[in-house]
Design an enzyme around this catalytic site. Structure first.
Site, PDB file in Angstrom:
ATOM      1  N   SER A  43      -9.940  -0.642   7.119  1.00  0.00           N
ATOM      2  CA  SER A  43      -9.265  -0.503   5.817  1.00  0.00           C
ATOM      3  C   SER A  43      -8.566  -1.743   5.293  1.00  0.00           C
ATOM      4  CB  SER A  43      -8.268   0.655   5.869  1.00  0.00           C
ATOM      5  OG  SER A  43      -8.972   1.865   6.043  1.00  0.00           O
ATOM      6  N   SER A  57      -9.537   1.705   2.993  1.00  0.00           N
ATOM      7  CA  SER A  57      -8.664   2.537   2.188  1.00  0.00           C
ATOM      8  C   SER A  57      -7.559   1.757   1.460  1.00  0.00           C
ATOM      9  CB  SER A  57      -8.024   3.630   3.038  1.00  0.00           C
ATOM     10  OG  SER A  57      -7.200   3.059   4.026  1.00  0.00           O
ATOM     11  N   LYS A  97       0.871  -1.188   0.000  1.00  0.00           N
ATOM     12  CA  LYS A  97       0.000   0.000   0.000  1.00  0.00           C
ATOM     13  C   LYS A  97       0.903   1.231   0.000  1.00  0.00           C
ATOM     14  CE  LYS A  97      -3.866   1.912   2.717  1.00  0.00           C
ATOM     15  NZ  LYS A  97      -4.719   1.692   3.896  1.00  0.00           N
TER      16      LYS A  97
END
Lengths: 65, 474
Positions: free
Chosen positions: B186, B162, B84
């Site tokens: 997330s 997210s 990420k």
């Protein structure tokens, strides 16, 4: 009674409007969003205020030198 | 060597590692195959922030030399992965998914990237994310430097956030696994929405050094992969003490399914209303079957209630207070206005106004929440709930639109995501079915540092089902 062109257009348009998917509301203005964010914080604050706590209860963090 | 077949893109880590050791293909060949796929398909889903081709091939070459010399490092050796884009990778931009930080480069890799590198893992790309990991809140799926991340199962729908790019990339077979993060949902959300397996570890188990902070006392890093077992091996590699992370628990993790108690001894708390009243109607049949599959594993399934607290208000106050401080410069400089999402911008500006009194009150209630869950886990071993009650939202829809159906009065475990994050509990999201062609997931939550328990149950569930092996039409 004779239909006018206006009547005809309305008759054709109404089912089309009824069949149309729901529209998302227009995006709020920046000031409204800021006020909404502040309002949320006030709501949070009110919910926290409704909780009474034992005087000895410490927060969920510790300082260690 | 013959060209690499497509099935490799959906193979678990253990299989990839075994085939590398058998020399069915080299690490360079495997890495190139995944890079080609990531670069070709990643942009279709807005899942890719940055391809790291040059450094990945260089690493793969080093791994091939080691494999040739039979210098084995473990199951992750030679296996590509994605990170990420809030994890620092030296010499490449780490954008945090946000325009104001698009050019920033950190001099040192994040701790988890260093640990995976030491295992011989090959970082192939930085994956898309919601800007600033979602901040206090955001309204649209497009709240990202790379645009709305699309769900590989249906591109009209969102991948979830997210850790959006991580979810989409693993689901579409662009990377075998990714490292995501969770402050409140997330990892679990994109895992459920994309039909993959995601593990949110106990707070403090995985070091966050070199990762963007959104909330110091809520942030966790964790694996997102195709199987429970893959998540377990990744966690073993990345967990452990780190003196540079003030939140480090100072504990390691060893995957030890053989020492888990017999399932007949395990008490699983659940609320039927979660699966019947709260869950989206189209998802209810597969949720019901999933609960029965869990029951059939021999555990004791017991109806229970979540301890009652204002989880939303407590989490929101803590998150706002901490992120308002973390992003002080962004906000006071005015650069916050460069973000994509208007609600996120407003939320960050308002976050600076959280009072110390409210923050401390929330943290004191949090102590009670921790104590309540400690008592809860004297009676029960695991909590079973839907990972998300709905399937992935349509990309064009606002994320804060109220549900268009009547919801039950009984709250069930509907507050489990904020509750679990406030109490620092580990949680596993496993795919368990479909609704209207979109994946749904179960959530298994345990007491702190009991990852082996939920991993054992999750693995047993995956031995009886094949949802984790299904592939979207990429």
């Amino acid at each position: 009674m004779k239909s006018t062109r206006r009547d005809l257009a309305l008759a054709l348009l109404t089912p089309a409007l009824a069949a149309a998917p729901p529209q998302n509301p227009p995006s709020p203005a920046k000031e409204d969003l800021l006020e909404a964010a502040r309002a949320q914080l006030r709501t949070n604050s009110q919910q926290l205020a409704a909780f009474s706590l034992d005087i000895a209860l410490e927060p969920a963090f510790q300082f260690k030198p | 060597m013959p060209p690499i077949a497509d099935d490799i893109f959906f193979a678990p880590i253990t299989e990839l590692n075994a085939r590398l050791k058998k020399r069915e293909f080299s690490c360079q060949e495997l890495t190139r195959a995944f890079l080609d796929r990531l670069e070709a398909q990643g942009p279709r889903f807005n899942a890719l922030a940055l391809s790291l081709r040059e450094s990945a091939i260089k690493k793969a070459k080093d791994v091939d030399t080691e494999l040739k010399r039979e210098r084995y490092r473990g199951l992750l050796q030679g296996v590509p992965f994605g990170a990420k884009d809030l994890l620092a990778d030296s010499d490449h931009p780490t954008t945090w998914g946000a325009r104001p930080y698009a050019a920033q480069v950190f001099p040192e890799d994040a701790a988890v990237i260093k640990r995976l590198d030491k295992q011989g893992a090959v970082l192939t790309g930085k994956l898309a994310m919601i800007e600033l990991a979602g901040g206090p809140s955001y309204r649209f799926a497009r709240a990202s430097l790379t645009g709305a991340c699309l769900n590989p199962w249906n591109k009209s729908h969102w991948a979830g956030g997210s850790s959006s790019g991580s979810g989409a990339a693993v689901a579409a077979g662009l990377v075998p696994y990714a490292i995501g993060s969770e402050t409140s949902g997330s990892i679990l959300t994109p895992s459920a929405y994309c039909g993959i397996t995601g593990l949110r570890p106990t707070y403090g188990l995985v070091p966050r050094t070199g990762a963007m902070a959104l909330s110091w006392t809520l942030d966790k890093l964790g694996p997102m992969a195709r199987t429970v077992e893959d998540c377990a091996w990744i966690l073993q590699a990345i967990a452990g003490s780190d003196k540079n992370d003030p939140g480090s628990a100072g504990k390691s993790f060893y995957y030890a399914p053989q020492f888990v108690r017999p399932f007949s001894d395990i008490k699983v708390a659940f609320a039927p209303v979660d699966f019947e009243g709260w869950a989206e109607p189209a998802a209810q049949p597969d949720f019901r079957k999933a609960v029965e599959t869990i029951r059939a594993l021999g555990v004791q399934l017991i109806e229970a209630k979540i301890p009652e607290f204002p989880y939303g208000a407590v989490l929101s106050t803590i998150l706002n207070g901490e992120c308002g401080s973390i992003f002080e410069t962004l906000i006071t400089s005015g650069k916050v206005d460069q973000l994509d999402d208007a609600k996120q911008i407003a939320g960050l500006k308002a976050a600076r106004e959280v009072s110390a009194a409210d923050y401390l009150k929330a943290m004191r209630i949090r102590r009670l929440i921790q104590q309540a869950f400690a008592e809860f886990f004297y009676q029960y071993d695991i909590i079973l709930a839907p990972a998300r009650i709905n399937t992935a939202t349509r990309v064009s829809d606002p994320l804060d639109r109220p549900l268009q159906r009547t919801l039950p009065k009984d709250r069930g475990f509907s507050g489990l995501i904020p509750a679990g994050n406030l109490a620092g509990l580990p949680a596993l999201s496993i795919p368990c079915g479909f609704a209207n062609g979109l994946p749904i997931g179960l959530q298994l939550v345990a007491r702190p540092f009991n990852e082996n328990l939920i991993l054992a149950l999750g693995k047993a569930f995956q031995a009886r089902t094949d949802f984790h092996q299904r592939r979207p039409p990429v």
